[in-house]
Design an enzyme around this catalytic site. Sequence first.
Site, PDB file in Angstrom:
ATOM      1  N   LYS A   1       7.954   2.350 -11.579  1.00  0.00           N
ATOM      2  CA  LYS A   1       8.686   2.729 -10.365  1.00  0.00           C
ATOM      3  C   LYS A   1       9.993   3.452 -10.694  1.00  0.00           C
ATOM      4  O   LYS A   1      10.632   4.032  -9.834  1.00  0.00           O
ATOM      5  CB  LYS A   1       8.936   1.502  -9.488  1.00  0.00           C
ATOM      6  CG  LYS A   1       7.653   0.958  -8.828  1.00  0.00           C
ATOM      7  CD  LYS A   1       7.921  -0.311  -8.025  1.00  0.00           C
ATOM      8  CE  LYS A   1       6.690  -0.920  -7.371  1.00  0.00           C
ATOM      9  NZ  LYS A   1       6.309  -0.279  -6.091  1.00  0.00           N
TER      10      LYS A   1
ATOM     11  N   LYS B   1      12.513  -2.066  -4.144  1.00  0.00           N
ATOM     12  CA  LYS B   1      11.107  -2.347  -4.421  1.00  0.00           C
ATOM     13  C   LYS B   1      11.076  -3.240  -5.643  1.00  0.00           C
ATOM     14  O   LYS B   1      12.102  -3.419  -6.293  1.00  0.00           O
ATOM     15  CB  LYS B   1      10.329  -1.047  -4.676  1.00  0.00           C
ATOM     16  CG  LYS B   1      11.028  -0.094  -5.649  1.00  0.00           C
ATOM     17  CD  LYS B   1      10.298   1.233  -5.794  1.00  0.00           C
ATOM     18  CE  LYS B   1      10.465   2.191  -4.648  1.00  0.00           C
ATOM     19  NZ  LYS B   1       9.238   2.573  -3.990  1.00  0.00           N
ATOM     20  N   ARG B   2       9.931  -3.808  -5.979  1.00  0.00           N
ATOM     21  CA  ARG B   2       9.854  -4.600  -7.200  1.00  0.00           C
ATOM     22  C   ARG B   2      10.357  -3.760  -8.370  1.00  0.00           C
ATOM     23  O   ARG B   2      10.200  -2.543  -8.387  1.00  0.00           O
ATOM     24  CB  ARG B   2       8.410  -5.046  -7.474  1.00  0.00           C
ATOM     25  CG  ARG B   2       7.987  -6.271  -6.684  1.00  0.00           C
ATOM     26  CD  ARG B   2       6.555  -6.659  -7.011  1.00  0.00           C
ATOM     27  NE  ARG B   2       5.669  -5.513  -6.846  1.00  0.00           N
ATOM     28  CZ  ARG B   2       4.825  -5.087  -7.782  1.00  0.00           C
ATOM     29  NH1 ARG B   2       4.740  -5.699  -8.949  1.00  0.00           N
ATOM     30  NH2 ARG B   2       4.045  -4.051  -7.553  1.00  0.00           N
TER      31      ARG B   2
ATOM     32  N   HIS C   1      -6.123  -1.682  -5.508  1.00  0.00           N
ATOM     33  CA  HIS C   1      -4.696  -1.362  -5.453  1.00  0.00           C
ATOM     34  C   HIS C   1      -4.124  -0.874  -6.772  1.00  0.00           C
ATOM     35  O   HIS C   1      -2.922  -0.658  -6.870  1.00  0.00           O
ATOM     36  CB  HIS C   1      -3.878  -2.587  -5.014  1.00  0.00           C
ATOM     37  CG  HIS C   1      -4.034  -2.953  -3.575  1.00  0.00           C
ATOM     38  ND1 HIS C   1      -3.211  -2.465  -2.589  1.00  0.00           N
ATOM     39  CD2 HIS C   1      -4.919  -3.755  -2.962  1.00  0.00           C
ATOM     40  CE1 HIS C   1      -3.569  -2.972  -1.422  1.00  0.00           C
ATOM     41  NE2 HIS C   1      -4.619  -3.756  -1.613  1.00  0.00           N
TER      42      HIS C   1
ATOM     43  N   LYS D   1       8.427   3.364   5.464  1.00  0.00           N
ATOM     44  CA  LYS D   1       9.446   2.692   6.284  1.00  0.00           C
ATOM     45  C   LYS D   1      10.711   3.549   6.390  1.00  0.00           C
ATOM     46  O   LYS D   1      11.283   3.710   7.469  1.00  0.00           O
ATOM     47  CB  LYS D   1       9.808   1.329   5.674  1.00  0.00           C
ATOM     48  CG  LYS D   1       8.660   0.343   5.589  1.00  0.00           C
ATOM     49  CD  LYS D   1       9.043  -0.853   4.697  1.00  0.00           C
ATOM     50  CE  LYS D   1       7.809  -1.649   4.310  1.00  0.00           C
ATOM     51  NZ  LYS D   1       8.083  -2.618   3.208  1.00  0.00           N
TER      52      LYS D   1
ATOM     53  N   THR E   1       4.482   1.714   0.457  1.00  0.00           N
ATOM     54  CA  THR E   1       4.674   1.610   1.903  1.00  0.00           C
ATOM     55  C   THR E   1       6.161   1.641   2.203  1.00  0.00           C
ATOM     56  O   THR E   1       6.563   1.997   3.320  1.00  0.00           O
ATOM     57  CB  THR E   1       4.060   0.315   2.481  1.00  0.00           C
ATOM     58  OG1 THR E   1       4.487  -0.795   1.691  1.00  0.00           O
ATOM     59  CG2 THR E   1       2.547   0.396   2.505  1.00  0.00           C
TER      60      THR E   1
HETATM   61  C1  LIG Z   1       7.579  -2.664   2.010  1.00  0.00           C
HETATM   62  C2  LIG Z   1       7.949  -3.707   1.050  1.00  0.00           C
HETATM   63  C3  LIG Z   1       7.520  -3.616  -0.281  1.00  0.00           C
HETATM   64  C4  LIG Z   1       6.734  -2.432  -0.811  1.00  0.00           C
HETATM   65  O1  LIG Z   1       7.642  -1.435  -1.205  1.00  0.00           O
HETATM   66  P1  LIG Z   1       7.213  -0.202  -2.139  1.00  0.00           P
HETATM   67  O2  LIG Z   1       8.426   0.652  -2.142  1.00  0.00           O
HETATM   68  O3  LIG Z   1       6.058   0.464  -1.460  1.00  0.00           O
HETATM   69  O4  LIG Z   1       6.881  -0.756  -3.464  1.00  0.00           O
HETATM   70  C5  LIG Z   1       7.877  -4.619  -1.158  1.00  0.00           C
HETATM   71  N1  LIG Z   1       8.621  -5.659  -0.763  1.00  0.00           N
HETATM   72  C6  LIG Z   1       9.069  -5.770   0.500  1.00  0.00           C
HETATM   73  C7  LIG Z   1       9.903  -6.943   0.870  1.00  0.00           C
HETATM   74  C8  LIG Z   1       8.739  -4.809   1.444  1.00  0.00           C
HETATM   75  O5  LIG Z   1       9.183  -4.945   2.707  1.00  0.00           O
END
Ligand SMILES: *Cc1c(COP(=O)(O)O)cnc(C)c1O
Length: 829
Positions: free
Chosen positions: A576, A570-571, A379, A682, A678
């Site tokens: 990022k 996101k984190r 990853h 979404k 991911t």
């Molecule tokens: C999907 C998801 C992530 C991953 O998000 P990225 O934008 O791909 O970093 C992280 N935390 C939660 C709660 C998520 O649902």
Amino acid sequence: MTSQVGVDTMIKSQSKADIPLPKPRESDPETVAAEIIERLTYGIGKDAKVATPHDWLTATILVVRDRIIDKWMESTRASYDTNSKRVYYLSLEFLIGRLMRDAMSNLGLVEDIREALGSLGVDLDLIAGLEPDAALGNGGLGRLAACFMESMATVDIPAYGYGIRYVHGLFRQQMADGWQVELPETWLAHGNPWEFERRESSYEIGFGGTVDALVGVEEDMRHVWKPNERMIATAYDTPIVGWRGERVNTLRLWSAQPIDPILLDAFNAGDHIGALRESNKAETLTRVLYPADATPAGQELRLRQEYFFCSASLQDILRRHLQQGNELADLADKVAIQLNDTHPAISVVELLRLLCDVHGLDLDDAWEITSKTFSYTNHTLLPEALESWPVPLFERLLPRHMQLVYAVNAKMLIHARKQTDFTDEEIRHISLIDESGDRRVRMGNLAFMGSHSINGVSALHTDLMKQTVFADLHKLFPGRINNKTNGITPRRWLMQCNPGLTNLLRETIGDDFLDDAAKLQQLDGYAEDTGFQQKFAAVKRANKERLAQLVASRMGVRLDPDALFDIQIKRIHEYKRQLLNIIETVALYDQIRSHPERDWVPRVKLFAGKAAPSYHNAKLIIKLANDVARTINNDPSVRGLLKVVFVPNYNVSLAEVMVPAADLSEQISTAGMEASGTGNMKFALNGALTIGTLDGANVEMRDHVGEENIVIFGLTADEVAKIRAEGHNPRATIEASRELSQALSAIQSGVFSPDDRNRFKELIDGIYQHDWFMVAADFDSYAQAQRSVDQTWTDKASWYAKTIRNTARMGWFSSDRTIRQYAEEIWRA
Ligand SMILES: *Cc1c(COP(=O)(O)O)cnc(C)c1O
């Protein structure tokens, strides 16, 4: 002998085998209502008149659970009877979120249960909102594991997830004057009706001690590890329901317990605290999810956690394999073990240990079985983010495993030296021991060597893996690296989180897409249909109102649902680039104030995300977002045109409200640094336009949705690598951009932090000095891309045509597709 503590006492006598199965339950609203009352009364011991909302929630979950258990037992029996190949997904994280709606929806029970509860005067949505999130993960990696569990059940693969039952999941984030404060998450406070404790599945786990070598007959050397510290791993099982409830798999999470709950001798001698030391030590092990990117302080605990759950899982896997009457030599035919990142990589040497020391195989045979059984998902490309453990720590905690690491390493280095075209430098990179500083064990290399398949999580990431972190191992074992682009489960990330859109899709293209996300393609023909566009827009608008309500009630900030909702959740991490987004927000704020006469597109910038507690700059970025938000939201000159909101405590449940409400999805990582993402998937699935770099899965998203339906900007991964190698001059870049230099100096000089003018000085200095994350380098391109988004927004027909095409073309990113590829190409299950 394995060290299984509780013995699985499966009763197979003739008389018991004839016991009839319970009758499958009816699920009409009347039956369900009666059962809920029965559970409330006899299961929880509460009179309906005094039951709390939590009691209703528990009673409802128990009624849903009953319907799952029938299928669960059926699934387990079937794989036992057919002795079919099982897949084991080992992950230190499972970011599950809530389970009730997921289970109800996959079983097709939502409307019946809503009606049943309604007849009892209880609102389903109200009690569903009380279910705590199972937040046993940090972010994308843990959420991927959760999506995979659901997809494996959906595509009918007999699979087990293995992980840790953390008493406290990821911390709860609160804001204090705009700063992140971490509080413990107490998701088990009301009990957890989803889990079953399996006392009979417990195993002993050792640490430390010594290794004895016993020379037996024919110089057959056996090693006996004598740990000086031992504890018990006990299983807790949670059922995971696939779509339409056809298969139910098991998520088995381990909890640590002491061998002796209390040392009575010590207690009776008056040492009341010492008497509980063992007990506390064991229970500490599974108490908290160790946050990623943290300090070395908790390192030993983390290594203990990893070994603990891997050892328990492997003992359990071998026990099940043998109990079925299989041979160890056939392990790889019946068992596929997927390692989610390097966190479970210690499994490679644990399986070797079990095969050699417990079951008496010789090392060569054991190694052959091991490497055919494991596969590994990488990853991250960052060398500094690849796990490694100091040799002294590893040796002290796991002395036998250290020997096995050396044995494997010797084998591999001999193999490498036989290839004449390997330089010393390449051999040093392949070694399991990093000798460049203090000696460390490289877990990435161990996972690679111990696996027959190593996969990246997007096409770009897999290519970069071959060129960078694993270049030398790839040369030694060509053909092992392959790609499996990540996916998301459309059940949670479309059907449950966006019922409005799901209903509109059903009435427009029928139900095919519910069983096969690729069928969303049928929507393509409606992209330019004005009538459909209006309905699509109305769904988006309702989702934005729902989010606006959440923000109003949690934060007291009012949002205009007609504004463009621009969302980055996101984190919080420098790669990022939330910082790029905030700087552009400041630049936009300047522009709006300087040119009030222009037709500005009203925007709401929404952020959410947690920072690792020890990550200084990430926490500062959260504070900056909040400081900028306060200034902008209080400035009447931009009222109605720009709002900024940082929503606290990002988790799966918050994502389920924010994702369907987005017009614009921010996926703006420094190219080459996001393995897949991911979150990007979404949003696009739910009809948002993406603004993003050519990074991770964004590249494949562009290929699928079409380049006219995604907004791409910035440097490519190759360009970033080149600039980093040659060095760039951020100061010159900044000075060449008036917008950027004004925004940076405003932040740097304390315009947004009048109470502490130097607060963000260092953060901004980093951009001037090295700009490692290419914020300055990408700024102009990003700002331009944002203005092109504004352009498109003003032409609503064009906007909705694009966003509808996103929904229509994102079906490929279903995790069902990903899991089918794993099953066919890696697991052969
Ligand atoms: C999907 C998801 C992530 C991953 O998000 P990225 O934008 O791909 O970093 C992280 N935390 C939660 C709660 C998520 O649902």
